[in-house]
Design an enzyme around this catalytic site. Sequence first.
Site, short mmCIF file in Angstrom:
data_model
loop_
_atom_site.label_atom_id
_atom_site.label_comp_id
_atom_site.label_asym_id
_atom_site.label_seq_id
_atom_site.Cartn_x
_atom_site.Cartn_y
_atom_site.Cartn_z
N ASN A 1 -9.09 1.04 10.71
CA ASN A 1 -8.04 0.74 11.68
C ASN A 1 -8.32 1.40 13.03
OD1 ASN A 1 -4.37 1.03 11.72
ND2 ASN A 1 -5.75 0.24 13.22
N THR A 2 -8.22 2.73 13.07
CA THR A 2 -8.29 3.43 14.35
C THR A 2 -9.54 3.07 15.14
OG1 THR A 2 -6.99 5.27 13.52
CG2 THR A 2 -8.38 5.72 15.42
N LYS B 1 0.88 -1.17 0.00
CA LYS B 1 0.00 0.00 0.00
C LYS B 1 0.91 1.22 0.00
CE LYS B 1 -2.95 2.69 3.08
NZ LYS B 1 -3.60 2.75 4.40
N ALA C 1 -9.38 5.24 5.43
CA ALA C 1 -9.10 6.39 6.31
C ALA C 1 -10.36 7.16 6.69
CB ALA C 1 -8.09 7.35 5.71
#
Lengths: 261, 339
Positions: free
Chosen positions: A208-209, A99, A186
Amino acid sequence: MFNDIPLVIAGKTFTSRFLLGTGKFKNKSDLTESIVSSGTEIVTVALRRVDLERHEDNILEHIPKNVTLLTNTSGARNAQEAVRIARLAKASGCGNWVKIEVINDSKYLLPDNQETIKATQILAAEGFVVLPYILPDLYTARALVKAGAATVMPLGSFIGSNQGLKTRELIAVLINEIDLPIVVDAGIGAPSQAAEAMEMGAAAVLANTAVATAEQPAVLARAFALAVEAGRMAYLSGLPRQRPVANASSPLTGFLYDNAQ
Amino acid sequence: MITLNKIQEVLNDTRRENVEELAREAARITRQNFGRTIGLYAPLYLSNYCSSHCTYCGFHALNKIKRIKLTPDEMRREMAPIHGQGIRNILMLTGESYKHTPIEYLKDAARIAGDLFQGIALEVHPMQTQEYKELFAAGVDGITVYQETYDRRRYADVHLSGYKKDYDFRYDTPRRAAEGGMRQIAMGILLGLSETAPDLLALYEHLRNMERSYPGVEYGISFPRLRTIKEKEFVRCDVDDTAFIKIICLTRILFPRVGINLSTREAPQLRNNLLELGITRMSAGSNTAVGGYSLLDKDEQDPQFDIKDDRSVADVVALLKKRNFDPVFTDWRRIENAA
């Protein structure tokens, strides 16, 4: 009842359309459980966090072998550094899926599209499977197609912000115009936001977060996977469009057909 | 940008509920941006030769300490126990001596460290842009440089002689380091050296200007508090724990993405509790004397400052895990840096 075609990236077939990032987890067991509970088949790992010398803390030891490893070039500030990191990842045994993350702004963490195109050209020519992370922009996406990218990964909003699809209209353009899987990456902070991206026609979603910082990461990872599936199902069902106004039951042109009755 | 009055207001406000609110906000922002991870690093003192006279420092030129400079072989011997404990990010420090620790010496140290460590940073005398370029090409990714205080008058009072007297050259160091290609730049003030609020404001402005001019750099910030050296008080520290915590929390709120480092100058209990409040990197298993890891017995050592947290890396890692933090040993993989 529900027949979907699998997600295909660079000739490889995937059942799950949920990708998981591996940063920010409080421990490795949360990460492993999140991978397993979500059924994700692609996880991103920042090479900068891989310590090949330390087995117990080596993140790669905690990723099931049946999962495709997508090394990201976190830390690269330009194309040259991204290329070096990708090559190092491959030499370190992390495979050739990469990526591209070129960020030259540590405050907003916005990707540099121009440098991303350059890195993609070089790495795709070398045989890497390249998934570039970009600010959603049609010209960039077209250049990435030409450069040999395997997908295009536009951001939904600032990394880690959990703000959802702030770039919705720009992503919609990419979905309409680009013949590569569009993976929204994101800013996706809730399963509902992931579902929204999938309803639009995104091929997959990466989070992710939100998962890593949840009180129960594995539970939220599962919720994300289900939301991605639901959003996909809705998209394939021919989801009726939202209309800004009420749909009149006596259309203005009804008189044209009165004689036919 | 925050005002001086606002900083003063935060520092003066001792109401418990307000301190708690500040801490909660800082914790939330930290978790969102960094997750529950803490980076680990260790300092390695290469040399205590110094040509400057700074009143608060144990290495200053007039202090009667045994001057030592590690040879390449001694560097390797000192690095081995640090590496052996699992640390992969090293901060190499020297006194400020252009003569005894010139750039070639530092480049050699970087190359030697490159065999064992992934993240290599220096805290040494300020240099020119071209020298930073050379260091970057030799494998150095980070530079730490503290202005100590932004109050010019106070700066002149405590920096009596040597190159460090030049306030403006020091102030411009982060810019030159960024021009030289450095990936990480850590800045800071020495708490207790001067009035806290104006110093904080000046630091914030300095950092904000750097962010605007060099957005690609990963910035870190540190707040060392003045400490004793061999049990001798140099300056009375007027920043108590509550003020210290508020400074860290305020910094986190104003700079959500900036790394905040915490050294072993602070006591274990405070370090333990600061984990939740904004800290992203901490040193562990540290020694602040040249040769302190393997070459000299404790009574032979002249530390730059006395450490308060002498727990081993393994102890710190165990604590982090117990408190639900992931200890990060590696946050960079060395690539060939462009000259």
